[in-house]
Design a protein around this motif. Structure first.
Motif, mmCIF file in Angstrom:
data_model
loop_
_atom_site.group_PDB
_atom_site.id
_atom_site.type_symbol
_atom_site.label_atom_id
_atom_site.label_comp_id
_atom_site.label_asym_id
_atom_site.label_seq_id
_atom_site.Cartn_x
_atom_site.Cartn_y
_atom_site.Cartn_z
ATOM 1 N N ILE A 491 0.845 -1.202 0.000
ATOM 2 C CA ILE A 491 0.000 0.000 0.000
ATOM 3 C C ILE A 491 0.877 1.247 0.000
ATOM 4 O O ILE A 491 1.795 1.393 0.806
ATOM 5 C CB ILE A 491 -0.947 -0.001 1.216
ATOM 6 C CG1 ILE A 491 -1.917 -1.178 1.124
ATOM 7 C CG2 ILE A 491 -1.731 1.314 1.297
ATOM 8 C CD1 ILE A 491 -2.776 -1.360 2.354
ATOM 9 N N GLY A 492 0.612 2.133 -0.949
ATOM 10 C CA GLY A 492 1.404 3.346 -1.097
ATOM 11 C C GLY A 492 2.534 3.215 -2.083
ATOM 12 O O GLY A 492 3.128 4.221 -2.498
ATOM 13 N N GLU A 493 2.860 1.990 -2.488
ATOM 14 C CA GLU A 493 3.889 1.767 -3.496
ATOM 15 C C GLU A 493 3.324 2.030 -4.897
ATOM 16 O O GLU A 493 2.100 2.071 -5.097
ATOM 17 C CB GLU A 493 4.421 0.333 -3.419
ATOM 18 C CG GLU A 493 5.120 -0.016 -2.118
ATOM 19 C CD GLU A 493 6.564 0.489 -2.074
ATOM 20 O OE1 GLU A 493 7.004 1.119 -3.063
ATOM 21 O OE2 GLU A 493 7.230 0.250 -1.053
ATOM 22 N N ILE A 494 4.214 2.160 -5.863
ATOM 23 C CA ILE A 494 3.796 2.362 -7.253
ATOM 24 C C ILE A 494 3.731 1.003 -7.934
ATOM 25 O O ILE A 494 4.736 0.298 -8.021
ATOM 26 C CB ILE A 494 4.767 3.281 -7.995
ATOM 27 C CG1 ILE A 494 4.854 4.635 -7.286
ATOM 28 C CG2 ILE A 494 4.323 3.473 -9.448
ATOM 29 C CD1 ILE A 494 5.931 5.535 -7.846
ATOM 30 N N CYS A 495 2.569 0.661 -8.425
ATOM 31 C CA CYS A 495 2.365 -0.667 -9.010
ATOM 32 C C CYS A 495 3.233 -0.839 -10.255
ATOM 33 O O CYS A 495 3.360 0.080 -11.075
ATOM 34 C CB CYS A 495 0.899 -0.861 -9.365
ATOM 35 S SG CYS A 495 0.496 -2.527 -9.928
ATOM 36 N N GLY A 496 3.821 -2.028 -10.380
ATOM 37 C CA GLY A 496 4.680 -2.314 -11.518
ATOM 38 C C GLY A 496 4.125 -3.346 -12.470
ATOM 39 O O GLY A 496 4.778 -3.721 -13.448
ATOM 40 N N GLU A 497 2.919 -3.847 -12.216
ATOM 41 C CA GLU A 497 2.300 -4.839 -13.101
ATOM 42 C C GLU A 497 0.814 -4.556 -13.219
ATOM 43 O O GLU A 497 0.221 -3.881 -12.381
ATOM 44 C CB GLU A 497 2.554 -6.259 -12.600
ATOM 45 C CG GLU A 497 2.163 -6.520 -11.169
ATOM 46 C CD GLU A 497 2.603 -7.897 -10.698
ATOM 47 O OE1 GLU A 497 2.958 -8.743 -11.532
ATOM 48 O OE2 GLU A 497 2.574 -8.137 -9.477
ATOM 49 N N LEU A 498 0.227 -5.068 -14.286
ATOM 50 C CA LEU A 498 -1.188 -4.839 -14.551
ATOM 51 C C LEU A 498 -1.979 -6.047 -14.043
ATOM 52 O O LEU A 498 -1.794 -7.161 -14.539
ATOM 53 C CB LEU A 498 -1.407 -4.629 -16.049
ATOM 54 C CG LEU A 498 -2.769 -4.123 -16.508
ATOM 55 C CD1 LEU A 498 -2.614 -3.351 -17.814
ATOM 56 C CD2 LEU A 498 -3.742 -5.268 -16.722
#
Length: 549
Positions: A491-498
């Motif tokens: 939570i709060g991280e930048i997503c790297g996958e769809l």
């Protein structure tokens, strides 16, 4: 019970088996055996005594130039020294040829001169595409063998340069996200209307589109295109005509992801097609409600805001250099079938309307309609019927398992609290009778029975798209350095996958987007209830890939 027995016997006579299956390994509650007799028998009556149980017979005499060219080429007695390696079926794997016969192999031909070239058509492909553009009301039509995903990619690439803004609904199909990875377009998301009790997202309002355009202009950025998903998977249509008017007044092209609306032009009872409402590009899955082979679609262009030569160049980049002529000819055949049978949807429409009427009478079964979303949406596809399972105390996934195990009913889409059934020209009275019987079974055995297999309580409060925040563009996130973290620490991280539930293929986590607690909770709850999760490198969702900041 006697009527149920007679009905089951009738299905067996039609070659349909009713009984147990181990496809899904679902454990039913001990107090609710699946195939117990209902508390009262359901009389099975014909929906329309004038209709036959058999499939309607359609006139197939319309000109299909690509089909005819394929037929001629396949029947020639030639010494074959070309690909594919099955050599026109002579070396076909017996495990498959015994299943589907030799016909598909005989007609699985490569780019022979007499079959034309998909990327520079001058013969039967050109003629077939021209006939399709005339029938669908387009200036140009391209046949697609990589599905509507390819069409969405091409539409975005043909309208957006790197750094341009693409305005689109947050519940757009994953192909829109991958299209932005390919182009370097920057998303400007519009939040769709969302009903938490149904856990269903609708379309987008004209006001939201206008507001998004104004915000982009204030930022000094350029709008490359506006993409609208209409209809949605549930058949809900946005007011595309008014959206087009606003966009065209500013010289902005409109892309319609009309994957689920290829049939709209062919009955007055259907909503108007995207091209009839002025869209510049329309991507249609000809295989969904129409009758071409899976993976075959069409891309239509109208107006003069989009360069057709640029579209062709994009498709040459995106499509296979060895297109399947079976897929291409199926598009030609589906077009011919429509052109020669203008009343082709009359029977399926009548079945859908009568089914809706009878479903409304079943206690505990709700029906999705436009009132769920207020006044923002102008129409809904009458061939798409979505029923709610909340009042049965069942999740959509559990209801789906019961209908399949007991009645071999297979819906098109399973939601957390709903099931969606797609009617088409192959739908039979027998199918509808079985659907009504199955829904009555759910009502009799679960409505007011205090079942505890409920939809997650959080479904009524969480709106998974409400507070999305983009930090990286999808393209930058795709190429960014990444690491794996535990799901509870993401939570709060930048997503790297769809990551999305599939179907419908609407991303819940997008590369470049901040992972929120709401989106994560929704995703985990959907997985817990039986939804299939696609795109995650960790299919168990114990961890997630994030971008380094």
């Amino acid at each position: 019970m006697q009527s149920v027995v007679k009905w089951s016997l009738g299905l067996k006579l039609h070659g349909i088996s009713i009984g147990t299956s181990h496809r899904r390994n679902f454990v039913y509650p001990t107090t609710r055996p699946c195939c117990i007799a209902s508390s009262k028998p359901h009389q099975i009556t014909k929906l329309d005594q004038t209709c036959s149980d058999s499939l309607p017979i359609f006139n197939q005499s319309a000109n299909a130039p690509l089909v005819e060219a394929l037929k001629t080429a396949a029947t020639e007695q030639v010494a074959c020294f070309h690909f594919p390696g099955h050599n026109r079926g002579k070396a076909a794997p017996t495990s498959l040829s015994s299943l589907i016969g030799s016909g598909p192999f005989n007609h699985d031909l490569p780019e022979l001169p007499e079959l034309d070239d998909l990327f520079s058509p001058q013969g039967p492909i050109l003629e077939a595409q021209s006939l399709a553009s005339e029938l669908f009301g387009a200036h140009n039509t391209w046949f697609l063998v990589n599905g509507s995903t390819c069409g969405v990619h091409a539409a975005i690439m043909a309208t957006c340069n790197p750094g341009d803004v693409l305005i689109l609904p947050r519940n757009s199909h994953l192909s829109a996200t991958s299209g932005m990875v390919l182009t370097g377009a920057i998303p400007k998301y519009i939040m769709p209307d969302y009903n938490p009790h149904w856990d269903v997202a609708g379309g987008v309002s004209v006001l939201e589109v206008q507001r998004a355009i104004q915000e982009v202009e204030r930022d000094g950025s350029k709008v490359g295109a506006v993409l609208v998903t209409t209809p949605t998977y549930h058949g809900i249509c946005s007011n595309l005509e008014d959206i087009v008017k606003i966009c065209h007044s500013l010289g902005i092209p409109v892309i319609a992801d009309e994957a689920h609306g290829a049939h709209f032009r062919f009955n007055k009872a259907f909503p108007r097609s995207a091209l009839e409402q002025g869209a510049d590009l329309s991507v249609q899955s000809t295989h969904k409600v129409l009758s071409s082979l899976t993976q075959s679609s069409m891309l239509h262009l109208s107006g003069n805001l989009v360069d057709p030569e640029r579209v062709s160049r994009c498709l040459q980049l995106l499509q296979s250099s060895s297109p399947s002529y079976l897929l291409l000819s199926s598009l030609d055949a589906a077009r011919a079938q429509l052109g020669d049978n203008m009343g082709i949807f009359d029977q399926s429409l009548g079945l859908a309307l009568e089914a809706r009427k009878r479903i409304q009478e079943i206690p505990g079964i709700d029906l999705l309609d436009l009132s769920v979303f207020g006044l923002n949406f102008c129409d809904i596809d009458p061939l798409r019927i979505t029923v709610g399972t909340l009042h049965l105390g069942l999740s959509g996934h559990v209801a789906d398992d019961i209908l399949y195990e007991c009645y071999k009913i297979v819906p098109e889409l399973v939601g957390t609290c709903s099931l969606t059934f797609a009617f088409n020209i192959g739908t039979r009275i027998l199918d509808v009778e079985r659907l009504i019987l199955g829904l009555n079974h759910l009502s009799d055995n679960f409505f007011h029975k205090n079942s505890k297999i409920l939809c997650s309580e959080s479904n009524g409060s969480i709106q998974p798209f409400e507070r999305s925040q983009m930090v990286f563009t999808p393209r930058d996130a795709f190429f960014a350095k990444k690491r794996r973290v535990r799901i509870k620490d993401s939570i709060g991280e930048i997503c790297g996958e769809l990551i999305c539930t599939y179907p419908p293929g609407i991303p819940l986590l997008i590369p470049g987007e901040v992972i929120t607690e709401d989106a994560l909770t929704y995703l985990l709850n959907a997985q817990k209830q039986g939804a299939l999760v696609s795109g995650a490198s960790d299919t168990a969702l114990c961890s997630v890939i994030v971008c380094d900041q």
